[in-house]
Write an enzyme that holds these catalytic residues in place. Sequence first.
Site, mmCIF file in Angstrom:
data_model
loop_
_atom_site.group_PDB
_atom_site.id
_atom_site.type_symbol
_atom_site.label_atom_id
_atom_site.label_comp_id
_atom_site.label_asym_id
_atom_site.label_seq_id
_atom_site.Cartn_x
_atom_site.Cartn_y
_atom_site.Cartn_z
ATOM 1 N N ASP A 50 0.703 -1.150 -0.003
ATOM 2 C CA ASP A 50 0.000 0.090 0.040
ATOM 3 C C ASP A 50 0.758 1.694 0.085
ATOM 4 O O ASP A 50 1.475 1.382 0.824
ATOM 5 C CB ASP A 50 -0.964 -0.269 1.094
ATOM 6 C CG ASP A 50 -2.166 1.439 0.937
ATOM 7 O OD1 ASP A 50 -2.958 0.987 0.745
ATOM 8 O OD2 ASP A 50 -1.294 2.548 2.310
ATOM 9 N N TYR A 55 3.030 9.780 -0.292
ATOM 10 C CA TYR A 55 4.524 9.547 0.908
ATOM 11 C C TYR A 55 5.745 9.419 -0.411
ATOM 12 O O TYR A 55 6.448 9.420 0.563
ATOM 13 C CB TYR A 55 4.428 7.398 0.305
ATOM 14 C CG TYR A 55 2.705 7.318 0.937
ATOM 15 C CD1 TYR A 55 1.834 8.331 1.981
ATOM 16 C CD2 TYR A 55 2.378 5.718 1.258
ATOM 17 C CE1 TYR A 55 0.965 7.846 2.664
ATOM 18 C CE2 TYR A 55 1.334 5.540 1.374
ATOM 19 C CZ TYR A 55 0.462 6.172 2.304
ATOM 20 O OH TYR A 55 -0.623 5.801 3.052
ATOM 21 N N LYS A 80 -2.266 6.337 -4.438
ATOM 22 C CA LYS A 80 -3.743 6.844 -4.006
ATOM 23 C C LYS A 80 -2.817 8.549 -4.647
ATOM 24 O O LYS A 80 -1.955 8.592 -4.978
ATOM 25 C CB LYS A 80 -3.495 7.092 -2.820
ATOM 26 C CG LYS A 80 -3.520 6.099 -1.766
ATOM 27 C CD LYS A 80 -3.602 6.203 -0.922
ATOM 28 C CE LYS A 80 -3.569 4.868 0.532
ATOM 29 N NZ LYS A 80 -2.114 4.728 0.850
ATOM 30 N N HIS A 115 -7.223 9.947 -2.188
ATOM 31 C CA HIS A 115 -6.910 9.649 -0.747
ATOM 32 C C HIS A 115 -7.488 10.135 0.181
ATOM 33 O O HIS A 115 -7.807 9.637 1.215
ATOM 34 C CB HIS A 115 -5.431 10.038 -1.011
ATOM 35 C CG HIS A 115 -4.587 9.743 0.107
ATOM 36 N ND1 HIS A 115 -3.208 9.960 -0.162
ATOM 37 C CD2 HIS A 115 -4.481 9.737 1.810
ATOM 38 C CE1 HIS A 115 -2.406 9.360 1.340
ATOM 39 N NE2 HIS A 115 -2.705 9.380 2.087
#
Length: 294
Positions: A50, A55, A80, A115
């Site tokens: 994930d 990120y 996302k 997200h």
Amino acid sequence: MATNFTLQSAFKLNSGFSMPRLGFGVYQTPLDQATEICKQALQIGYRHIDSASAYRNQGQSAAGIPASGVPRSEVFFTTKVPKTKFPLSYENTVKLVEIALEETKLGYLDLVLIHSPYGGSENRKGAWRALVELVEAGKVRSIGVSNYGVHHLDELEQYIKQLEAERGGPGKGGVISVGQWEVHPWLTRPDIVKWCNDRNIAVQAYCPIVRGQRFGDPKIKAIAEKHGKSEAQIMLRWSLQRGYVPLIKSVTPSRILENSQLYDFELTEEEVQEITTTDYSPCAWDPTVEPLEK
């Protein structure tokens, strides 16, 4: 209660694809460690990673797949949208999926989630329409949302019906396969979970061990001692038995292994209930409560 979970257990999604019921998260995993950490997780047996555009490590995380020797086809990889420089919109969703495909070199993305609902109604709808088109183009297999409240979910469901009417019938508005939220014994989100369960939407649970903030809780500790397991393992097993898909993260090899060792014991129904609370105690952000216009 399912006693036959294994590390290979999967959830059959509305898209027709399957998603492993235990996910490995890479939020805040350092860039210089992400490839090695994901490689180790895959070699242990995880098959679900994930990540997210925000990120900034999706390429390094995906590089763990060829490094591990595990075939790409056996790994379920999530990203996302959006991220700071590309706020939520139709155009930015298309752009970020292209960037993700370029960075991950995976050929296709198993799951792309919106997200959070931030961006307002029109941008949420535009992002969803982009994801629907990206599925039709074969670039993405399954789509869903994260951190939506029930009011955001209702809005999306109505928009899907609108898209179906505009684009030629059932399925043309896309299908919600997955929703991701912070879910644990101190934040069970019954309204959201019921909305998803009624529609066979998989509920992914992030922060399933509450970032360690609840370690030492007397009930968790007693059940852990009874089963000869760690408190983290008890919380993860609780998540699995409640029907969620927990997303667990660590950069410590021993913990990555320990967090996958959830299949040689089972909580009783009484233990599951004993751990469950009616608290509403997020340990992370909580966009679910935001108004539709935000």
